[in-house]
Design a protein around this motif. Sequence first.
Motif, PDB file in Angstrom:
ATOM      1  N   THR A   1      -9.869  -5.541  -3.593  1.00  8.03           N
ATOM      2  CA  THR A   1      -8.637  -4.948  -4.107  1.00  8.03           C
ATOM      3  C   THR A   1      -7.891  -5.991  -4.940  1.00  8.03           C
ATOM      4  N   TYR A   2      -6.991  -5.511  -5.786  1.00  8.09           N
ATOM      5  CA  TYR A   2      -6.170  -6.409  -6.596  1.00  8.09           C
ATOM      6  C   TYR A   2      -5.431  -7.403  -5.701  1.00  8.09           C
TER       7      TYR A   2
ATOM      8  N   ALA B   1      -0.796  -9.385  -7.184  1.00  5.09           N
ATOM      9  CA  ALA B   1      -1.718  -8.316  -7.587  1.00  5.09           C
ATOM     10  C   ALA B   1      -1.556  -7.935  -9.060  1.00  5.09           C
ATOM     11  N   ARG B   2      -0.328  -7.918  -9.544  1.00  2.54           N
ATOM     12  CA  ARG B   2      -0.120  -7.559 -10.959  1.00  2.54           C
ATOM     13  C   ARG B   2      -0.692  -8.617 -11.897  1.00  2.54           C
TER      14      ARG B   2
ATOM     15  N   VAL C   1      -3.413 -10.214 -11.261  1.00  2.00           N
ATOM     16  CA  VAL C   1      -4.844  -9.917 -11.283  1.00  2.00           C
ATOM     17  C   VAL C   1      -5.119  -8.820 -12.312  1.00  2.00           C
ATOM     18  N   VAL C   2      -4.249  -7.828 -12.376  1.00  2.00           N
ATOM     19  CA  VAL C   2      -4.391  -6.768 -13.383  1.00  2.00           C
ATOM     20  C   VAL C   2      -4.381  -7.387 -14.781  1.00  2.00           C
TER      21      VAL C   2
ATOM     22  N   TRP D   1     -15.187  -6.363 -13.828  1.00  2.00           N
ATOM     23  CA  TRP D   1     -13.880  -5.730 -13.649  1.00  2.00           C
ATOM     24  C   TRP D   1     -13.971  -4.456 -12.814  1.00  2.00           C
TER      25      TRP D   1
ATOM     26  N   ILE E   1     -13.064  -4.168  -8.930  1.00  2.00           N
ATOM     27  CA  ILE E   1     -11.696  -4.311  -8.426  1.00  2.00           C
ATOM     28  C   ILE E   1     -11.056  -2.928  -8.367  1.00  2.00           C
TER      29      ILE E   1
ATOM     30  N   ASN F   1      -7.920  -0.328  -6.061  1.00  2.00           N
ATOM     31  CA  ASN F   1      -6.616  -0.440  -5.418  1.00  2.00           C
ATOM     32  C   ASN F   1      -6.732  -0.487  -3.891  1.00  2.00           C
TER      33      ASN F   1
END
Length: 112
Positions: A22-23, A36-37, A39-40, A54, A57, A59
């Motif tokens: 997950t992120y 986490a953001r 990582v996005v 990619w 990954i 949620n």
Amino acid sequence: MLPFTEKAVQIIKNIPAGYVMTYGQVAKAAGSPRGARQVVRILHSMSEKHHLPWHRIINAQGGISTPNDRDEKGHLQRDLLEAEGVEFGLDGKVDLSKYRWDPTIDPIISEH
């Protein structure tokens, strides 16, 4: 490259085929539990340059994060995961208890 970014890129590169993270899990493993953001952003800006998987990954609920179900990239992500043997439930989510990879555990992965 910032240390967090470097660690996140390395973690993402090491996710074995047939597994997901997950992120938030990537962020925590890279040293920033609330990142986490970030990582996005890393995935968005560095996936092609660094050949990041990619598609591995997802949620925290086990779903693909796209604006809507008709998103082409979301379909591609699901197709890529299914090609690696990841199964989706009827709810469109991955069973994280089965497919989540934890880089802190022995890197030798057993079969699903």
